[in-house]
Motif scaffolding. Structure first.
Motif, PDB file in Angstrom:
ATOM      1  N   VAL A  22       0.836  -1.205   0.000  1.00  0.00           N
ATOM      2  CA  VAL A  22       0.000   0.000   0.000  1.00  0.00           C
ATOM      3  C   VAL A  22       0.872   1.257   0.000  1.00  0.00           C
ATOM      4  CG1 VAL A  22      -1.705   1.325   1.310  1.00  0.00           C
ATOM      5  CG2 VAL A  22      -1.940  -1.159   1.114  1.00  0.00           C
ATOM      6  N   ALA A  23       1.927   1.265   0.832  1.00  0.00           N
ATOM      7  CA  ALA A  23       2.803   2.434   0.915  1.00  0.00           C
ATOM      8  C   ALA A  23       3.495   2.696  -0.422  1.00  0.00           C
ATOM      9  CB  ALA A  23       3.842   2.237   2.018  1.00  0.00           C
ATOM     10  N   LEU A  24       3.907   1.638  -1.104  1.00  0.00           N
ATOM     11  CA  LEU A  24       4.565   1.770  -2.406  1.00  0.00           C
ATOM     12  C   LEU A  24       3.637   2.444  -3.418  1.00  0.00           C
ATOM     13  CD1 LEU A  24       6.946   1.033  -4.347  1.00  0.00           C
ATOM     14  CD2 LEU A  24       5.789  -1.150  -4.722  1.00  0.00           C
ATOM     15  N   ILE A  25       2.400   1.976  -3.495  1.00  0.00           N
ATOM     16  CA  ILE A  25       1.444   2.523  -4.462  1.00  0.00           C
ATOM     17  C   ILE A  25       1.081   3.964  -4.124  1.00  0.00           C
ATOM     18  CG2 ILE A  25      -0.886   2.299  -5.383  1.00  0.00           C
ATOM     19  CD1 ILE A  25      -0.624  -0.731  -5.023  1.00  0.00           C
ATOM     20  N   VAL A  26       0.735   4.211  -2.854  1.00  0.00           N
ATOM     21  CA  VAL A  26       0.306   5.552  -2.447  1.00  0.00           C
ATOM     22  C   VAL A  26       1.447   6.559  -2.613  1.00  0.00           C
ATOM     23  CG1 VAL A  26      -0.468   6.962  -0.496  1.00  0.00           C
ATOM     24  CG2 VAL A  26      -1.462   4.699  -0.877  1.00  0.00           C
ATOM     25  N   ALA A  27       2.659   6.163  -2.211  1.00  0.00           N
ATOM     26  CA  ALA A  27       3.802   7.076  -2.322  1.00  0.00           C
ATOM     27  C   ALA A  27       4.142   7.374  -3.773  1.00  0.00           C
ATOM     28  CB  ALA A  27       5.011   6.488  -1.600  1.00  0.00           C
ATOM     29  N   PHE A  28       4.035   6.364  -4.647  1.00  0.00           N
ATOM     30  CA  PHE A  28       4.314   6.592  -6.066  1.00  0.00           C
ATOM     31  C   PHE A  28       3.303   7.569  -6.668  1.00  0.00           C
ATOM     32  CE2 PHE A  28       3.247   5.290 -10.481  1.00  0.00           C
ATOM     33  CZ  PHE A  28       4.386   5.771 -11.093  1.00  0.00           C
ATOM     34  N   ILE A  29       2.014   7.345  -6.390  1.00  0.00           N
ATOM     35  CA  ILE A  29       0.984   8.248  -6.919  1.00  0.00           C
ATOM     36  C   ILE A  29       1.185   9.660  -6.384  1.00  0.00           C
ATOM     37  CG2 ILE A  29      -1.492   8.752  -6.926  1.00  0.00           C
ATOM     38  CD1 ILE A  29      -1.984   5.729  -6.910  1.00  0.00           C
ATOM     39  N   ALA A  30       1.464   9.779  -5.075  1.00  0.00           N
ATOM     40  CA  ALA A  30       1.677  11.099  -4.474  1.00  0.00           C
ATOM     41  C   ALA A  30       2.893  11.784  -5.082  1.00  0.00           C
ATOM     42  CB  ALA A  30       1.851  10.963  -2.963  1.00  0.00           C
ATOM     43  N   THR A  31       3.954  11.013  -5.333  1.00  0.00           N
ATOM     44  CA  THR A  31       5.166  11.578  -5.928  1.00  0.00           C
ATOM     45  C   THR A  31       4.903  12.085  -7.331  1.00  0.00           C
ATOM     46  OG1 THR A  31       6.570  10.076  -4.630  1.00  0.00           O
ATOM     47  CG2 THR A  31       7.559  11.079  -6.576  1.00  0.00           C
ATOM     48  N   ARG A  32       4.183  11.284  -8.127  1.00  0.00           N
ATOM     49  CA  ARG A  32       3.896  11.700  -9.496  1.00  0.00           C
ATOM     50  C   ARG A  32       2.992  12.933  -9.542  1.00  0.00           C
ATOM     51  NH1 ARG A  32       6.735  10.314 -14.152  1.00  0.00           N
ATOM     52  NH2 ARG A  32       8.123   8.708 -13.401  1.00  0.00           N
ATOM     53  N   ALA A  86       7.847  -0.375   9.867  1.00  0.00           N
ATOM     54  CA  ALA A  86       9.119  -0.355   9.127  1.00  0.00           C
ATOM     55  C   ALA A  86       8.884  -0.618   7.641  1.00  0.00           C
ATOM     56  CB  ALA A  86      10.074  -1.401   9.705  1.00  0.00           C
ATOM     57  N   ALA A  87       7.934  -1.524   7.354  1.00  0.00           N
ATOM     58  CA  ALA A  87       7.616  -1.837   5.960  1.00  0.00           C
ATOM     59  C   ALA A  87       7.013  -0.628   5.247  1.00  0.00           C
ATOM     60  CB  ALA A  87       6.654  -3.024   5.892  1.00  0.00           C
ATOM     61  N   CYS A  88       6.201   0.157   5.960  1.00  0.00           N
ATOM     62  CA  CYS A  88       5.630   1.374   5.376  1.00  0.00           C
ATOM     63  C   CYS A  88       6.733   2.356   4.983  1.00  0.00           C
ATOM     64  CB  CYS A  88       4.676   2.037   6.364  1.00  0.00           C
ATOM     65  SG  CYS A  88       3.072   1.219   6.504  1.00  0.00           S
ATOM     66  N   VAL A  89       7.681   2.545   5.891  1.00  0.00           N
ATOM     67  CA  VAL A  89       8.792   3.465   5.616  1.00  0.00           C
ATOM     68  C   VAL A  89       9.607   2.942   4.428  1.00  0.00           C
ATOM     69  CG1 VAL A  89      10.907   4.485   6.536  1.00  0.00           C
ATOM     70  CG2 VAL A  89       8.900   4.241   8.003  1.00  0.00           C
ATOM     71  N   PHE A  90       9.849   1.632   4.418  1.00  0.00           N
ATOM     72  CA  PHE A  90      10.614   1.027   3.318  1.00  0.00           C
ATOM     73  C   PHE A  90       9.848   1.158   2.001  1.00  0.00           C
ATOM     74  CE2 PHE A  90      12.495  -2.374   0.785  1.00  0.00           C
ATOM     75  CZ  PHE A  90      13.843  -2.206   1.060  1.00  0.00           C
ATOM     76  N   GLY A  91       8.529   1.014   2.055  1.00  0.00           N
ATOM     77  CA  GLY A  91       7.715   1.146   0.847  1.00  0.00           C
ATOM     78  C   GLY A  91       7.745   2.547   0.275  1.00  0.00           C
ATOM     79  N   ILE A  92       7.674   3.550   1.151  1.00  0.00           N
ATOM     80  CA  ILE A  92       7.742   4.938   0.698  1.00  0.00           C
ATOM     81  C   ILE A  92       9.100   5.211   0.050  1.00  0.00           C
ATOM     82  CG2 ILE A  92       7.745   7.354   1.447  1.00  0.00           C
ATOM     83  CD1 ILE A  92       5.798   6.492   3.690  1.00  0.00           C
ATOM     84  N   GLY A  93      10.163   4.746   0.713  1.00  0.00           N
ATOM     85  CA  GLY A  93      11.500   4.919   0.149  1.00  0.00           C
ATOM     86  C   GLY A  93      11.657   4.211  -1.185  1.00  0.00           C
TER      87      GLY A  93
END
Length: 251
Positions: A22-32, A86-93
């Motif tokens: 979830v963090a990977l998807i949300v962070a990517f969309i927010a970044t774009r 920790a996984a959330c932080v790693f996903g955002i990164g």
């Protein structure tokens, strides 16, 4: 929904993986969204700079991946909440790093050039692989109910995966690690014209195969690529700056 989440995600120990997903998807969309607003010069959205040096968001991504990775190592395994955080932080990164994967690959700022689509491809592959893991699939599965030595099957899977990837079939190669029959198809079918395999074996040794590969690329794969690019640009913006790299078949 709550019962499904409890039994499928929490009870199986997949909460950290779900949080990463979830963090990977949300962070990517927010970044774009952020970079598109920066490019359009809307409001207060601007690049981060120190003096005349532009700080790319891959830098923040590396820091967050380090923090999330180290935190995941020191948090007690029994604490799903701690490992999930920790996984959330790693996903955002991961999202920040993969969003500039093309920059790392080319060692050049190609973010809005055609080559910049590689970053979006990298994110899509990461999301797809994580989704398969979340579904319970595992790469290099060897329990096929056959008397064949498991080590032999794993080596065979890896060999087929390498051949498939060298033939330029990235999606087939990655998915095939989870669904082995796809590797058989990918490894024995004709290579893509811009792949290392085609460069090694088609360019000089078999011009007819190269011509056939180019024909297939133009007739069958190009329409699919155009549809994929249209979807990617809907999410990530248009990569329309003049290309500073050459290579016709790397889309």
């Amino acid at each position: 929904m709550g019962t499904w989440f409890q039994h499928t995600i929490i009870a199986t120990g997949r909460l950290p993986l779900f949080c990463y997903f979830v963090a990977l998807i949300v962070a990517f969309i927010a970044t774009r969204i952020n970079v598109r607003l920066i490019r359009a010069k809307i409001g207060w959205f601007r690049n981060v700079s120190v003096g005349e040096m532009h700080i790319h968001h891959v830098v923040f991504g590396v820091v967050l991946m380090m923090a999330g990775g180290v935190a995941g190592l020191i948090v007690p395994p029994a604490s799903q909440v701690g490992t999930a955080a920790a996984a959330c932080v790693f996903g955002i990164g991961s999202a920040l790093v993969l969003d500039e994967f093309a920059l790392i690959l080319h060692l050049h700022d190609v973010y809005w050039e055609e080559e910049g689509r590689t970053s979006v491809d990298a994110v899509f592959i990461a999301v797809a692989v994580t989704g398969l893991l979340l579904m319970g699939l595992r790469p290099l599965t060897w329990d096929y109910g056959t008397p064949v030595n498991p080590a032999v099957l794993i080596i065979a899977n890896l060999a087929l995966a390498v051949v498939t990837l060298l033939k330029g079939k990235i999606w087939t190669g990655m998915a095939g690690l989870f669904i082995p029959p796809m590797l058989v198809v990918g490894a024995f079918r004709l290579a893509r014209p811009g792949s290392p395999w085609a460069h090694w074996f088609f360019t000089r040794q078999s011009p007819r195969k190269m011509a056939k590969a180019i024909h297939r690329e133009e007739r069958w794969r190009r329409p699919v690529i155009k549809a994929k690019i249209a979807f990617q640009e809907f999410l990530s913006g248009r990569h329309d700056l003049p290309s500073t790299r050459r290579g016709r078949w790397n889309a």
